[in-house]
Design a protein around this motif. Structure first.
Motif, PDB file in Angstrom:
ATOM      1  N   ILE A   1     -18.694   6.913  -1.799  1.00 41.91           N
ATOM      2  CA  ILE A   1     -17.697   6.709  -2.584  1.00 41.91           C
ATOM      3  C   ILE A   1     -17.076   5.478  -2.044  1.00 41.91           C
ATOM      4  O   ILE A   1     -16.704   4.493  -2.756  1.00 41.91           O
ATOM      5  CB  ILE A   1     -16.592   7.621  -2.680  1.00 41.91           C
ATOM      6  N   ASN A   2     -17.076   5.199  -0.923  1.00 40.99           N
ATOM      7  CA  ASN A   2     -16.201   4.237   0.051  1.00 40.99           C
ATOM      8  C   ASN A   2     -17.085   2.622  -0.034  1.00 40.99           C
ATOM      9  O   ASN A   2     -16.557   1.777  -0.207  1.00 40.99           O
ATOM     10  CB  ASN A   2     -16.003   4.323   1.389  1.00 40.99           C
ATOM     11  N   ILE A   3     -18.375   2.924  -0.232  1.00 43.10           N
ATOM     12  CA  ILE A   3     -19.181   1.988  -0.456  1.00 43.10           C
ATOM     13  C   ILE A   3     -19.147   1.297  -1.879  1.00 43.10           C
ATOM     14  O   ILE A   3     -19.019   0.232  -2.160  1.00 43.10           O
ATOM     15  CB  ILE A   3     -20.787   2.057  -0.043  1.00 43.10           C
ATOM     16  N   LEU A   4     -19.224   2.244  -2.863  1.00 42.20           N
ATOM     17  CA  LEU A   4     -19.211   1.883  -4.370  1.00 42.20           C
ATOM     18  C   LEU A   4     -17.702   1.428  -4.599  1.00 42.20           C
ATOM     19  O   LEU A   4     -17.667   0.631  -5.452  1.00 42.20           O
ATOM     20  CB  LEU A   4     -19.446   3.153  -5.027  1.00 42.20           C
ATOM     21  N   THR A   5     -16.731   1.708  -3.781  1.00 39.39           N
ATOM     22  CA  THR A   5     -15.218   0.966  -4.056  1.00 39.39           C
ATOM     23  C   THR A   5     -15.094  -0.162  -3.452  1.00 39.39           C
ATOM     24  O   THR A   5     -13.896  -0.597  -3.229  1.00 39.39           O
ATOM     25  CB  THR A   5     -14.239   2.317  -4.012  1.00 39.39           C
ATOM     26  N   GLY A   6     -15.873  -0.594  -2.474  1.00 35.68           N
ATOM     27  CA  GLY A   6     -15.749  -1.863  -1.848  1.00 35.68           C
ATOM     28  C   GLY A   6     -14.977  -1.666  -0.663  1.00 35.68           C
ATOM     29  O   GLY A   6     -14.491  -2.549   0.137  1.00 35.68           O
ATOM     30  N   LEU A   7     -14.969  -0.569  -0.187  1.00 32.48           N
ATOM     31  CA  LEU A   7     -14.246  -0.166   1.249  1.00 32.48           C
ATOM     32  C   LEU A   7     -14.801  -0.293   2.531  1.00 32.48           C
ATOM     33  O   LEU A   7     -14.493  -0.563   3.592  1.00 32.48           O
ATOM     34  CB  LEU A   7     -13.396   1.195   1.173  1.00 32.48           C
ATOM     35  N   LEU A   8     -16.131  -0.097   2.240  1.00 38.77           N
ATOM     36  CA  LEU A   8     -17.387  -0.010   3.462  1.00 38.77           C
ATOM     37  C   LEU A   8     -18.510  -1.000   2.818  1.00 38.77           C
ATOM     38  O   LEU A   8     -18.875  -0.977   1.657  1.00 38.77           O
ATOM     39  CB  LEU A   8     -17.887   1.349   3.585  1.00 38.77           C
ATOM     40  N   LEU A   9     -18.937  -1.550   3.800  1.00 41.49           N
ATOM     41  CA  LEU A   9     -20.191  -2.385   3.540  1.00 41.49           C
ATOM     42  C   LEU A   9     -21.474  -1.563   3.755  1.00 41.49           C
ATOM     43  O   LEU A   9     -21.646  -0.861   4.720  1.00 41.49           O
ATOM     44  CB  LEU A   9     -20.346  -3.742   4.141  1.00 41.49           C
ATOM     45  N   PRO A  10     -22.319  -1.733   2.749  1.00 45.49           N
ATOM     46  CA  PRO A  10     -23.591  -0.926   3.146  1.00 45.49           C
ATOM     47  C   PRO A  10     -24.419  -1.671   4.122  1.00 45.49           C
ATOM     48  O   PRO A  10     -24.293  -3.009   4.484  1.00 45.49           O
ATOM     49  CB  PRO A  10     -24.309  -1.062   1.809  1.00 45.49           C
ATOM     50  N   ASP A  11     -25.443  -1.016   4.641  1.00 43.00           N
ATOM     51  CA  ASP A  11     -26.429  -1.752   5.521  1.00 43.00           C
ATOM     52  C   ASP A  11     -27.383  -2.485   4.722  1.00 43.00           C
ATOM     53  O   ASP A  11     -27.977  -3.383   4.994  1.00 43.00           O
ATOM     54  CB  ASP A  11     -27.034  -0.736   6.682  1.00 43.00           C
ATOM     55  N   SER A  12     -28.022  -1.753   3.910  1.00 37.79           N
ATOM     56  CA  SER A  12     -28.811  -2.431   3.007  1.00 37.79           C
ATOM     57  C   SER A  12     -28.997  -1.470   1.697  1.00 37.79           C
ATOM     58  O   SER A  12     -28.245  -0.565   1.506  1.00 37.79           O
ATOM     59  CB  SER A  12     -30.458  -2.306   3.585  1.00 37.79           C
ATOM     60  N   GLY A  13     -29.394  -2.061   0.770  1.00 37.32           N
ATOM     61  CA  GLY A  13     -29.865  -1.565  -0.786  1.00 37.32           C
ATOM     62  C   GLY A  13     -28.983  -2.501  -1.646  1.00 37.32           C
ATOM     63  O   GLY A  13     -28.404  -3.238  -1.447  1.00 37.32           O
ATOM     64  N   LYS A  14     -29.084  -2.217  -2.977  1.00 36.73           N
ATOM     65  CA  LYS A  14     -28.920  -2.912  -4.111  1.00 36.73           C
ATOM     66  C   LYS A  14     -27.681  -2.207  -5.020  1.00 36.73           C
ATOM     67  O   LYS A  14     -28.003  -0.976  -5.347  1.00 36.73           O
ATOM     68  CB  LYS A  14     -29.840  -3.410  -4.862  1.00 36.73           C
ATOM     69  N   ILE A  15     -26.561  -2.673  -5.380  1.00 38.19           N
ATOM     70  CA  ILE A  15     -25.588  -1.749  -6.195  1.00 38.19           C
ATOM     71  C   ILE A  15     -25.012  -2.716  -7.092  1.00 38.19           C
ATOM     72  O   ILE A  15     -24.872  -4.149  -6.800  1.00 38.19           O
ATOM     73  CB  ILE A  15     -24.380  -1.336  -5.284  1.00 38.19           C
ATOM     74  N   LYS A  16     -25.220  -2.231  -8.359  1.00 41.39           N
ATOM     75  CA  LYS A  16     -24.664  -2.823  -9.425  1.00 41.39           C
ATOM     76  C   LYS A  16     -23.592  -2.073 -10.089  1.00 41.39           C
ATOM     77  O   LYS A  16     -23.846  -0.722 -10.491  1.00 41.39           O
ATOM     78  CB  LYS A  16     -25.624  -3.307 -10.476  1.00 41.39           C
ATOM     79  N   ILE A  17     -22.392  -2.509 -10.229  1.00 38.06           N
ATOM     80  CA  ILE A  17     -21.271  -1.797 -11.033  1.00 38.06           C
ATOM     81  C   ILE A  17     -20.947  -2.624 -12.181  1.00 38.06           C
ATOM     82  O   ILE A  17     -20.721  -3.776 -12.028  1.00 38.06           O
ATOM     83  CB  ILE A  17     -20.172  -1.441 -10.111  1.00 38.06           C
ATOM     84  N   LEU A  18     -21.231  -2.049 -13.538  1.00 37.02           N
ATOM     85  CA  LEU A  18     -20.442  -2.661 -14.739  1.00 37.02           C
ATOM     86  C   LEU A  18     -21.383  -4.319 -14.747  1.00 37.02           C
ATOM     87  O   LEU A  18     -20.901  -5.171 -15.067  1.00 37.02           O
ATOM     88  CB  LEU A  18     -18.972  -3.131 -14.738  1.00 37.02           C
ATOM     89  N   ASP A  19     -22.456  -4.187 -14.436  1.00 36.38           N
ATOM     90  CA  ASP A  19     -23.452  -5.493 -14.140  1.00 36.38           C
ATOM     91  C   ASP A  19     -23.056  -6.494 -13.361  1.00 36.38           C
ATOM     92  O   ASP A  19     -23.754  -7.412 -13.181  1.00 36.38           O
ATOM     93  CB  ASP A  19     -23.361  -5.956 -15.727  1.00 36.38           C
ATOM     94  N   TYR A  20     -21.940  -6.186 -12.406  1.00 37.09           N
ATOM     95  CA  TYR A  20     -21.778  -7.163 -11.174  1.00 37.09           C
ATOM     96  C   TYR A  20     -22.534  -6.340 -10.151  1.00 37.09           C
ATOM     97  O   TYR A  20     -22.414  -5.293  -9.758  1.00 37.09           O
ATOM     98  CB  TYR A  20     -20.218  -7.189 -11.094  1.00 37.09           C
ATOM     99  N   ASP A  21     -22.834  -7.428  -9.063  1.00 38.27           N
ATOM    100  CA  ASP A  21     -23.407  -6.994  -8.150  1.00 38.27           C
ATOM    101  C   ASP A  21     -22.225  -6.533  -7.130  1.00 38.27           C
ATOM    102  O   ASP A  21     -20.810  -7.229  -7.018  1.00 38.27           O
ATOM    103  CB  ASP A  21     -24.047  -8.355  -7.166  1.00 38.27           C
ATOM    104  N   ILE A  22     -22.192  -5.462  -6.216  1.00 38.76           N
ATOM    105  CA  ILE A  22     -21.053  -5.158  -5.440  1.00 38.76           C
ATOM    106  C   ILE A  22     -20.498  -6.263  -4.765  1.00 38.76           C
ATOM    107  O   ILE A  22     -19.367  -6.215  -4.247  1.00 38.76           O
ATOM    108  CB  ILE A  22     -21.657  -3.978  -4.489  1.00 38.76           C
ATOM    109  N   LYS A  23     -21.428  -7.248  -4.232  1.00 36.89           N
ATOM    110  CA  LYS A  23     -20.926  -8.449  -3.379  1.00 36.89           C
ATOM    111  C   LYS A  23     -19.848  -8.913  -4.239  1.00 36.89           C
ATOM    112  O   LYS A  23     -18.848  -9.672  -3.471  1.00 36.89           O
ATOM    113  CB  LYS A  23     -21.926  -9.262  -3.130  1.00 36.89           C
TER     114      LYS A  23
END
Ligand code: ATP
Ligand code: MG
Length: 310
Positions: A46-68
């Motif tokens: 949850i913390n990674i998906l809400t931008g509170l923590l950075l992942p070590d690896s992997g790809k995340i897209k939310i609402l078509d935007y990259d989590i970056k």
């Protein structure tokens, strides 16, 4: 349509792996249940998906935007964190105004939203009470109100019902049922029963790895196909159990076990759609009086107990 896409997500804290190469997707307007034991990795996800923590690896897209590009996502998401983080020396009103005000810049809209949310949560009479003086349950309600006041597209709920009384718990669960029509909800809980009632999809993790996932109904139905549902039928006349046994043997139902004792016939039926209606039909066709029916349908907890290995 998938609103969240996670592929090969991994997160370590020093050498300890908290999220281990997880992939999943969340569909729009789904209530997605993230379940698992203490320390399984739910809050980390949850913390990674809400931008509170950075992942070590992997790809995340939310609402078509990259989590970056979290700044593009942020105004559409809200988090109710596991540990309450409110300003204790501010009032309920000021807390909601502060959190929602970061995203709603129009004052009129902000006031309308605060009015509506506080009415929903029945905390209007407490609005000007300092949060530090509230009970634990009301702090949590305020925390939920802060998240909902921004009217997000995606709501992240990290064990939101901890410490809340039964009555308020039911109110919030009902509210979530209504909210599902207009938002996507990611919900973590330790209560399998709560998840079964609420979630369209469940994702169980342990030590950062998924060990069970699927649409809640499908998981239970597949379990019945494999292990069956236990049914006890009680008749007036003990002789009738033999007639009924014959009836079932002739039927094309998948029955894995049939045993009778006295007036009771015990069955294990592998058909998830078999129910009381079928027993009434049988009673009608054979003219045998049925006194009692007990159906022990497996639930999500039965599935969990079967597949979870400590
Ligand atoms: N900031 C951190 N630093 C070091 N280790 C951490 C940190 N945050 C989490 N961990 C570790 O990562 C693992 C996953 O923790 P996480 O909080 O995600 O679990 P959880 O499933 O939310 O558990 P709970 O149900 O108890 O809330 C645990 O072993 C935890 O100790
Ligand atoms: Mg947690």
């Amino acid at each position: 349509m998938s609103i969240i896409k996670v592929k090969n997500l991994t997160k370590k804290f020093d050498k300890k792996i908290a999220v281990d190469n997880l992939s999943f997707e969340v569909e729009e307007n789904q209530i997605f249940g993230l379940l698992g034991t203490n320390g399984a990795g739910k809050s980390t996800i949850i913390n990674i998906l809400t931008g509170l923590l950075l992942p070590d690896s992997g790809k995340i897209k939310i609402l078509d935007y990259d989590i970056k590009s979290i700044e593009k996502i942020r105004k559409n998401i809200a988090l109710v964190p596991q540990s309450i983080s409110l300003y204790e020396d501010l009032t309920i009103y000021e807390n909601i105004e502060f959190f929602a005000g970061m995203y709603i810049t129009d004052n009129k809209k902000l006031n309308e939203s605060i009015e509506k949310t506080t009415q929903q949560f029945k905390i209007k009479n407490l609005l000007h009470k300092q949060v530090g003086n509230l009970s634990g349950g009301y702090k949590r309600i305020t925390s939920i109100a802060c998240a909902l006041a921004i009217n997000p597209k995606i709501l992240f709920f990290d064990e939101p019902l901890t410490g809340i009384d039964i009555h308020t718990n039911q109110m919030i669960l009902q509210m979530l049922q209504q909210l599902r029509k207009k938002m996507t909800i990611i919900f973590t809980t330790h209560s399998i029963k709560e998840a079964e009632n609420l979630c369209d999809y469940v994702f169980f993790i342990d030590k950062g790895k998924c060990f069970l996932q699927g649409k809640t109904n499908n998981i239970i139905q597949n379990f019945v196909k494999q292990y069956g549902q236990n049914i006890i039928i009680k008749f007036d006349n003990p002789k009738d159990t033999h007639k009924i046994e014959k009836y079932f043997k002739k039927s094309n139902l998948s029955i894995s076990k049939m045993k009778y004792s006295g007036k009771n016939l015990q069955l294990n039926v592998l058909d998830p759609n078999f129910g009381i209606k079928d027993i009434f039909n049988l009673s009608k066709k054979t003219s045998i009086d049925v006194c009692d029916i007990q159906i022990k349908q497996p639930n999500l907890e039965s599935v969990f107990n079967k597949v979870y290995k400590k």
